[in-house]
Design an enzyme around this catalytic site. Structure first.
Site, PDB file in Angstrom:
ATOM      1  N   GLU A 218       0.960  -1.167   0.009  1.00  0.00           N
ATOM      2  CA  GLU A 218      -0.128  -0.084  -0.111  1.00  0.00           C
ATOM      3  C   GLU A 218       1.076   1.200  -0.034  1.00  0.00           C
ATOM      4  OE1 GLU A 218      -2.954  -0.529  -0.440  1.00  0.00           O
ATOM      5  OE2 GLU A 218      -3.525  -2.537   0.251  1.00  0.00           O
ATOM      6  N   CYS A 252      -2.200   9.050   2.845  1.00  0.00           N
ATOM      7  CA  CYS A 252      -1.641   8.524   1.735  1.00  0.00           C
ATOM      8  C   CYS A 252      -2.641   8.591   0.757  1.00  0.00           C
ATOM      9  CB  CYS A 252      -1.394   7.056   1.886  1.00  0.00           C
ATOM     10  SG  CYS A 252      -2.830   6.023   2.476  1.00  0.00           S
TER      11      CYS A 252
END
Length: 469
Positions: A218, A252
């Site tokens: 990720e 993110c």
């Protein structure tokens, strides 16, 4: 006296302990897994204030409400969802057997992988530990969590709290600097999940490859937001501002830059400024305003600003000055690809605005760059919404919102290409940490012997005639 045991040795001991425990109980029951998740939820609820304070200490200041909204709430909802659906997830899936292979039955059974490693970043040190942990425990695995060295207070607290409810052979928290992280990624896990920078993700994947360990990465990247020609700017600006200001942009999936129609750019900047200042009327001593995690990250962001201004960008700062590690929000105009702020993931309160004339230009701009973890579109025209979904690639999409797709328990979360590989959350998390084992079952009667050698018999020729079409 400090422990002189080398980090590699301590990690290997913990890994061996978990591997041994898994071998003794390779298929935990639904009741056992549900109890693990229940204990985890009760622990988070009981110590929520301590967790809020620990995270705030690591950030020098983190809004308590942001920790509640972005870390504790989705963690507890994820646990609740997993416990509710666990038996359904574990149930073998019946599959079709073709006529030529009858009589037989087939199914897929979901088997725990074994020992799972999770490398946790600093920006959401609780949620990004708990999210993978939910999926791994629901799937029946043992888990080792490597917490970030940038959040030592949170790491120490989680290590102490988890030890109260989980034996080390079930859930272990690993602390330490970069050398420990390197050694951690080299362990022969049955699955390794890493959340963090793309540059570090390459090293993690390289280390995992030595053991043929499957990985979920990720990573992030530059997630764009597109403002359409006709969306009310107040709607778009307010929702983009929420996505960008949460955790001071240290997310993110925060909107990294905004594509705005050329003739609406100035009005968008004004609407964004009003939205941000509406959220945070003042910066100094504002308990709602989260600080940049440390001086290193603050210096990186200030370097982006000086690099951009030196190369011709116009910077509009929304507050007169910052306060310690509380960096003021800024909008950057006249940006170009030579600037670091347009090359690297920003991960902070800086928002470049990129003008476009036609929606095709916006699509081209996005598609010429690495595929992002998230993409946001603001506009109520359904035909254009469909174009966004079909003509761009990203890990996830929000239409007319930001961030909230990642909080949906029933949606997978993950990147694509440079923004990551694999996904977790909800059922997809359970599947990521499970082995889908194919099972074909035949009993006493064996029709397959009709096609055994020697070949050329009548029934073999009949099978070919009927099924090879």
């Amino acid at each position: 006296m400090p422990d002189a045991t080398p980090p590699d040795s301590k990690l290997e001991q913990c890994f061996a302990l978990q591997r041994q425990a898994f071998a003794a109980n390779p298929m935990p029951t639904a009741a056992q897994r549900s109890q693990w998740l229940k204990s985890l939820g009760e622990l988070l609820n009981e110590h929520r204030q301590a967790l809020i304070e620990a995270i705030s200490h690591d950030f020098s200041h983190r809004s308590a409400d942001e920790t509640l909204l972005a870390e504790l709430l989705p963690s507890l909802l994820g646990i609740r969802d997993a416990r509710k659906k666990l038996k359904r997830w574990m149930k073998p899936s019946r599959r079709h057997v073709g006529l030529v292979f009858q009589p037989a039955s087939a199914r897929v059974e979901y088997q725990p992988l074994g020992v799972v490693g999770v490398i946790v970043p600093w920006n959401y040190p609780l949620f990004l530990a708990i999210g993978p942990l939910i999926g791994a425990l629901a799937a029946g695995n043992r888990v080792m969590l490597k917490l970030s060295e940038a959040t030592p207070t949170t790491g120490e607290l989680l290590k102490r709290l988890f030890a109260q409810v989980f034996p080390e052979d079930l859930v272990a928290v690993v602390l330490g600097e970069a050398d420990v992280g390197i050694a951690f990624s080299r362990l022969p896990f049955d699955h390794l999940l890493f959340t963090g920078a793309t540059s570090i993700g390459r090293h993690v994947m390289r280390a995992a490859a030595e053991n043929l360990t499957p990985v979920t990465l990720e990573l992030g990247g530059k997630s764009p937001a597109i403002v359409s020609h006709d969306v009310p700017l107040k709607d778009a600006a307010e929702r983009i501002a929420f996505g960008k200001t949460l955790n001071a942009g240290q997310t993110c999936i925060a909107p990294d830059y905004v594509l705005v129609p050329q003739d609406r750019a100035d009005d968008f900047v004004e609407a964004y400024k009003q939205a941000v200042q509406g959220f945070y009327p003042t910066l100094a001593d504002n308990p709602d305003y989260t600080a940049i995690i440390n001086q290193r990250q603050l210096a990186r962001l200030n370097h982006y600003l000086s690099d951009a201004t030196g190369k011709g960008a116009t910077v509009i700062t929304l507050y007169e000055q910052g306060q310690a590690q509380r960096m003021p929000f800024s909008v950057l105009l006249d940006v170009n690809d030579d600037m670091l702020v347009m090359q690297d993931e920003i991960f902070g309160p800086l928002l470049p605005v990129v003008p476009y004339n036609h929606i095709d230009e916006a699509f081209a701009y996005i598609n010429q760059r690495p595929r992002p973890l998230a993409l946001y579109y603001f506009g109520y025209n359904k035909a254009e919404q469909k174009q966004v979904l079909e003509r761009t690639h990203s890990g996830g999409v929000c239409l007319n919102d930001t961030l909230l797709h990642a909080a949906q328990d029933d949606l997978p979360f993950g990147g694509i290409g440079p923004s990551g590989m694999g996904h977790y959350h909800g059922r997809e998390g359970f599947l990521t940490f499970s082995h889908a084992k194919s099972v074909l079952i035949k009993q006493r009667f064996n029709a397959a012997r009709l096609v055994y050698p020697p070949y050329g018999k009548f029934l073999q020729r009949l099978v070919y005639k009927l099924f090879l079409r």
